[in-house]
Design a protein around this motif. Structure first.
Motif, mmCIF file in Angstrom:
data_model
loop_
_atom_site.group_PDB
_atom_site.id
_atom_site.type_symbol
_atom_site.label_atom_id
_atom_site.label_comp_id
_atom_site.label_asym_id
_atom_site.label_seq_id
_atom_site.Cartn_x
_atom_site.Cartn_y
_atom_site.Cartn_z
ATOM 1 N N ASN A 14 132.907 82.840 34.253
ATOM 2 C CA ASN A 14 131.479 83.009 34.013
ATOM 3 C C ASN A 14 130.794 81.673 34.265
ATOM 4 N N ARG A 15 129.488 81.656 34.097
ATOM 5 C CA ARG A 15 128.712 80.459 34.444
ATOM 6 C C ARG A 15 129.163 79.192 33.715
ATOM 7 N N ALA A 16 129.840 79.353 32.564
ATOM 8 C CA ALA A 16 130.214 78.196 31.755
ATOM 9 C C ALA A 16 131.170 77.244 32.469
ATOM 10 N N VAL A 17 131.917 77.727 33.473
ATOM 11 C CA VAL A 17 132.856 76.833 34.157
ATOM 12 C C VAL A 17 132.135 75.692 34.870
ATOM 13 N N TRP A 18 130.835 75.872 35.137
ATOM 14 C CA TRP A 18 130.081 74.854 35.865
ATOM 15 C C TRP A 18 129.413 73.821 34.963
ATOM 16 N N ARG A 19 129.452 74.023 33.663
ATOM 17 C CA ARG A 19 128.679 73.146 32.776
ATOM 18 C C ARG A 19 128.982 71.657 32.936
ATOM 19 N N PRO A 20 130.258 71.241 32.990
ATOM 20 C CA PRO A 20 130.508 69.794 33.143
ATOM 21 C C PRO A 20 129.913 69.220 34.426
ATOM 22 N N TYR A 39 129.399 89.727 34.019
ATOM 23 C CA TYR A 39 129.961 88.502 33.437
ATOM 24 C C TYR A 39 128.901 87.756 32.623
ATOM 25 N N GLY A 40 129.359 87.006 31.623
ATOM 26 C CA GLY A 40 128.472 86.106 30.902
ATOM 27 C C GLY A 40 127.203 86.763 30.417
ATOM 28 N N GLU A 41 126.060 86.190 30.797
ATOM 29 C CA GLU A 41 124.772 86.721 30.364
ATOM 30 C C GLU A 41 124.356 87.958 31.157
ATOM 31 N N SER A 42 125.134 88.313 32.178
ATOM 32 C CA SER A 42 124.850 89.525 32.963
ATOM 33 C C SER A 42 125.891 90.607 32.710
ATOM 34 N N ILE A 43 126.530 90.556 31.542
ATOM 35 C CA ILE A 43 127.639 91.474 31.266
ATOM 36 C C ILE A 43 127.207 92.938 31.316
#
Length: 248
Positions: A14-20, A39-43
């Motif tokens: 999900n989008r969280a992998v890009w946070r760093p 996924y994520g906020e579009s689940i």
């Protein structure tokens, strides 16, 4: 005015992998992290038919301003499709460990059919185990593979697990989607980043991809596998920053 960057994650993530990465780039760029449908906020935002065109169109609807679209793995396939079908939204394209066709067929190097079939069967039986195996594949080539997998998990767990239809539909896309006869029509500046040790986008596929889109630029992370931004974050950020500066 800052240039816009749009990041698209891969299968099972999900989008969280890009946070760093996003945190390191946000002072120079307007960064938007996008979720694939399911996924994520579009689940709960699933198309009626989970195919490449449908999910690409849904992702493209969240691109409010033209910018550089950056896609990893399945997200890279979606990014290429958006570059083809939503040219007005795509200033440039960057793919990471991605290809116009993931499946091995005829002389095309890719994922063997039985690997995707195994994933489908395991997925039906145990999502967590399937994800564990997929994470292990993505961390291959890293000296800190165990830590990489933990980092992945910690980020992913900030959201609920993906919708089952998105997981099975995504694997179906990886097995069937083929843009090899279309990427020559991507005229936007394109950068393709690869991991030399990647088992999902093998090194043998790199030259054929560039023969299909000869104006594209490429870089190979010699010690990375399928997720260089996790296994080799400093090198990845340095290379990505250099490529972005050449595009903006």
């Amino acid at each position: 005015m800052k240039s816009h960057l749009y990041f698209i994650h891969g299968w099972g993530m999900n989008r969280a992998v890009w946070r760093p990465i996003a945190e390191k780039l946000s002072h120079l760029y307007d960064v938007t992290l996008l979720d694939l449908p399911g996924y994520g906020e579009s689940i709960d935002n699933l198309p009626q038919t989970y195919n490449l065109d449908q999910i690409s169109q849904q992702v493209a609807q969240n691109i409010q301003q033209p910018g550089i679209i950056i896609g990893w793995s399945l997200g890279g396939l979606v990014a290429q499709n958006i570059a083809l079908k939503n040219k007005e939204k795509t200033d440039a394209l960057i793919t990471i460990a991605s290809t116009p066709c993931f499946a091995q067929k005829n002389d095309w190097q890719g994922i063997q059919a039985h690997v995707l079939t195994d994933f489908q069967q395991q997925l039906a039986e145990d999502y967590n185990k399937t994800l564990e195996r997929f994470l292990a594949i993505q961390a291959m080539g890293s000296r800190s593979a165990r830590q990489d997998i933990k980092a992945f998990k910690a980020l992913l767990l900030t959201y609920a697990p993906p919708a089952p239809a998105a997981l099975s539909g995504g694997l179906q896309i990886l097995a069937e989607a083929d843009l090899t006869d279309k990427i020559a029509e991507i005229h936007q500046p394109t950068v393709r980043l690869y991991g030399k040790l990647d088992s999902l986008v093998p090194k043998a596929a790199i030259d054929p991809i560039h023969q299909l889109q000869p104006h594209s630029d490429k870089y190979i992370f010699n010690k990375a596998s399928h997720a260089p931004f996790i296994s080799h974050p400093e090198e990845f950020l340095q290379v990505l920053s250099q490529k972005l500066s050449g595009l903006t």
